[in-house]
Motif scaffolding. Structure first.
Motif, PDB file in Angstrom:
ATOM      1  N   LEU A  45     -10.472   7.086 -52.737  1.00 50.06           N
ATOM      2  CA  LEU A  45      -9.570   7.970 -51.772  1.00 50.06           C
ATOM      3  C   LEU A  45      -8.793   7.271 -50.698  1.00 50.06           C
ATOM      4  O   LEU A  45      -7.653   7.437 -50.402  1.00 50.06           O
ATOM      5  CB  LEU A  45     -10.493   8.860 -51.223  1.00 50.06           C
ATOM      6  N   GLN A  46      -9.139   5.949 -50.334  1.00 50.02           N
ATOM      7  CA  GLN A  46      -8.805   5.283 -49.286  1.00 50.02           C
ATOM      8  C   GLN A  46      -7.362   4.744 -49.813  1.00 50.02           C
ATOM      9  O   GLN A  46      -6.232   4.735 -49.233  1.00 50.02           O
ATOM     10  CB  GLN A  46      -9.413   4.251 -48.700  1.00 50.02           C
ATOM     11  N   ARG A  47      -7.390   4.128 -50.986  1.00 49.20           N
ATOM     12  CA  ARG A  47      -6.438   3.527 -51.735  1.00 49.20           C
ATOM     13  C   ARG A  47      -5.387   4.411 -52.107  1.00 49.20           C
ATOM     14  O   ARG A  47      -4.336   4.300 -51.708  1.00 49.20           O
ATOM     15  CB  ARG A  47      -6.815   2.830 -52.915  1.00 49.20           C
ATOM     16  N   THR A  48      -5.663   5.786 -52.584  1.00 45.39           N
ATOM     17  CA  THR A  48      -4.689   6.618 -52.763  1.00 45.39           C
ATOM     18  C   THR A  48      -4.036   7.093 -51.577  1.00 45.39           C
ATOM     19  O   THR A  48      -2.724   7.439 -51.457  1.00 45.39           O
ATOM     20  CB  THR A  48      -5.586   8.060 -53.500  1.00 45.39           C
ATOM     21  N   SER A  52       0.041   6.881 -50.722  1.00 47.00           N
ATOM     22  CA  SER A  52       0.815   8.188 -50.342  1.00 47.00           C
ATOM     23  C   SER A  52       1.524   8.058 -49.138  1.00 47.00           C
ATOM     24  O   SER A  52       2.847   8.582 -48.918  1.00 47.00           O
ATOM     25  CB  SER A  52      -0.081   9.635 -50.462  1.00 47.00           C
ATOM     26  N   ALA A  53       0.671   7.488 -48.266  1.00 40.57           N
ATOM     27  CA  ALA A  53       1.352   7.245 -46.802  1.00 40.57           C
ATOM     28  C   ALA A  53       2.730   6.197 -47.008  1.00 40.57           C
ATOM     29  O   ALA A  53       3.564   6.299 -46.178  1.00 40.57           O
ATOM     30  CB  ALA A  53       0.343   6.868 -45.801  1.00 40.57           C
ATOM     31  N   GLN A 204      -7.993  14.239 -46.277  1.00 48.02           N
ATOM     32  CA  GLN A 204      -6.859  13.340 -45.696  1.00 48.02           C
ATOM     33  C   GLN A 204      -6.039  13.069 -46.973  1.00 48.02           C
ATOM     34  O   GLN A 204      -4.956  13.057 -46.830  1.00 48.02           O
ATOM     35  CB  GLN A 204      -7.353  12.133 -45.216  1.00 48.02           C
ATOM     36  N   SER A 205      -6.444  12.848 -48.046  1.00 53.07           N
ATOM     37  CA  SER A 205      -5.747  12.477 -49.278  1.00 53.07           C
ATOM     38  C   SER A 205      -4.869  13.781 -49.583  1.00 53.07           C
ATOM     39  O   SER A 205      -3.620  13.526 -49.868  1.00 53.07           O
ATOM     40  CB  SER A 205      -6.506  11.981 -50.329  1.00 53.07           C
ATOM     41  N   ASP A 206      -5.498  14.784 -49.594  1.00 51.89           N
ATOM     42  CA  ASP A 206      -4.712  16.200 -49.994  1.00 51.89           C
ATOM     43  C   ASP A 206      -3.769  16.368 -48.892  1.00 51.89           C
ATOM     44  O   ASP A 206      -2.393  17.043 -49.283  1.00 51.89           O
ATOM     45  CB  ASP A 206      -5.588  17.067 -49.972  1.00 51.89           C
TER      46      ASP A 206
END
Length: 516
Positions: A45-48, A52-53, A204-206
């Motif tokens: 999730l952190q990588r995703t 995105s950021a 956070q990813s969403d």
């Protein structure tokens, strides 16, 4: 009947705490491998989120460049993009603060979100998110709803709106509603630290995904086709970046600003591949980190062939599951034990389970009622994933089965439970009889009283027993109550009762009643 609990003394609280610790030490069944599985999901999730950021930051840079070049045309959309960034950063940062608070609650002030020590702590998330008066769960619930409603006003494409609304939904499954839980209780109650942090990372990813979708819509509104074509890039959109071994990895390969009148050519491993709907699929056969890479070609308006490379990392993990008994991981024979079952990375609607040595009845997504049939006979809960369309075993979990503890007898006085000591004669005369229940702060299970014996003492000190065949005081017992002087005492003994497990038992405890 609703029962008003009497205040619990410090000594009883200590006893309850020792009971909880003992039961947890004897019956804890959450494995280290399961908690490490959450760590793998967290890293993915952190990588995703970082990807995105990074993409969103590039679009903000494009906005700033266009704002300088043509402020009259861009200002309206630039202001909206600035608002989107402020909204997204606010919810993102709040989720990060909650992650830090939960980890520090579990590991102390030196707790590190990136290196959690007590991943299996079940109280930290409860304290931070659900504590009366200070719990942050309701505030997070309101923040998500507000962000979702405001962000959707900036998206016109119905497909995008549906995806964003689904990712940021706070609607509870039917099973959770029937249990009377609100959103924050459903999400964080009795949730291990590792799982709670992963849930917030998913949020956070969403948020970053929704932010990116809105930015792309705003870009289209100011006609930034020239910039997008000049910076043409290839993208891989996977169904997930962390896959359970044996499940299917699916990814859509597209190019930004694609001309719908022509189909791009996709090359993987140096060979052109013919993909249906530009979707690449492969069944994962082993665990580890993998990279889907290649390039995509397409003609521009001048007839030149443009090539863009693509690369997408994904992780395949071993199957794992979580099975937790809602009553301290202890199963009682002949009793409806609430059970929660989940598999990281698999929707609750795609999880199935069976149990040996009893029955396992589903009550909602991820929720079951386990009813072992015999005391002392271990039961095994076998968990299966249905994500690929067929049942695939994930793991088995064995539980010890115990008999329900003996209940405590009491006399119902209004909304209170009288157990021993001084009792006003008026209250005694109004009481109907003897009741019994397991009421130790963890369980509250009523039993049926089958009979008891009231023992009085005459002026010579002789014991006068009076038997009741049932839970009610007999007329003879009541007549004796009426004649008792102040400070006279009698005893309720030899109480027999039967619980929901059908086991008849004689309670070792007796009640001393002093008439006041």
């Amino acid at each position: 009947m609703a029962i008003k609990k009497r205040p619990v003394s410090p000594r009883q609280k200590m006893i309850n705490l020792m009971y909880v610790v003992l039961m947890a030490m004897l019956a804890l069944n959450v494995s280290t491998e399961v908690l490490e599985g959450f760590s793998l999901v967290e890293e993915s999730l952190q990588r995703t989120t970082r990807n995105s950021a990074s993409e969103n930051a590039a679009i903000y840079g494009d906005f700033e460049a266009q704002m300088k070049a043509n402020p009259q045309k861009v200002k309206e959309w630039f202001d909206k993009a600035t608002t989107v960034k402020r909204m997204s950063d606010s919810l993102f940062d709040y989720a990060q603060e909650l992650k830090v608070a939960i980890v520090k609650e579990a590991d102390g002030d030196d707790g590190d979100v990136l290196n959690i020590t007590r991943k299996d702590d079940l109280e930290a998330a409860n304290q931070v998110m659900l504590a009366p008066g200070t719990g942050q769960g309701k505030k997070l619930f309101d923040a998500i709803n507000s962000f979702r409603e405001r962000i959707l006003t900036m998206v016109t494409d119905e497909r995008q709106r549906a995806i964003i609304a689904s990712n940021l939904t706070t609607t509870l499954p039917k099973g959770a509603k029937t249990m009377g839980k609100n959103w924050q209780e459903y999400m964080f109650e009795d949730m291990p630290v590792a799982a709670a942090v992963t849930l917030l990372s998913k949020l956070q990813s969403d948020v970053r995904y929704a932010e990116g979708e809105v930015l792309h819509s705003l870009v289209a509104n100011i006609d930034m086709k020239d910039i997008r074509v000049n910076k043409l890039s290839a993208f891989v959109i996977p169904n997930a970046q962390t896959i359970v071994r044996g499940d299917k990895f699916s990814a859509q390969i597209v190019m930004a600003a694609v001309d719908t009148t022509q189909k791009p050519k996709i090359y993987i491993g140096g060979r052109e591949v013919n993909l249906r709907d530009n979707t690449y699929e492969i069944v994962t056969g082993r665990t580890g980190d993998f990279n889907l890479s290649g390039y995509i070609t397409m003609q521009n308006g001048s007839g030149d062939v443009i090539r863009r490379d693509f690369s997408q990392k994904y992780t395949v993990v071993d199957p794992s599951a979580t099975v937790s008994a809602d009553l301290m991981n202890v199963l009682y024979a002949g009793y409806n034990n609430p059970i929660s079952i989940s598999i990281p990375g698999v929707p609750l609607t795609k999880v199935s389970a069976t149990m040996t040595g009893g029955t396992l009845q589903p009550t909602g997504p991820g929720k079951y009622i386990a009813r072992p049939s015999a005391v002392g006979q271990d039961v095994t809960i076998n968990v299966m994933s249905l994500q690929t369309g067929s049942a695939r075993p994930v793991g088995g979990f064995t539980f010890k089965v115990r008999k329900l503890p003996d209940p405590t007898p009491y006399i119902q006085i209004g909304d209170d439970r009288f157990r021993t000591g001084g009792l006003a004669k008026r209250s005694l005369m109004d009481a109907k009889g003897i009741k019994a229940a397991i009421d130790d702060g963890l369980l509250d299970i009523p039993f049926t009283v089958l009979g008891f014996e009231a023992v009085f003492y005459d002026n010579m000190g002789n014991a006068v027993p009076m038997v009741s065949n049932g839970d009610s005081f007999t007329q003879r017992q009541r007549d004796t109550f009426r004649r008792l002087a102040r400070n006279k005492r009698f005893y309720i003994t030899r109480i027999t009762a039967v619980g929901p497990d059908g086991i008849k038992r004689t309670l070792p405890a007796s009640m001393e009643v002093i008439v006041k």
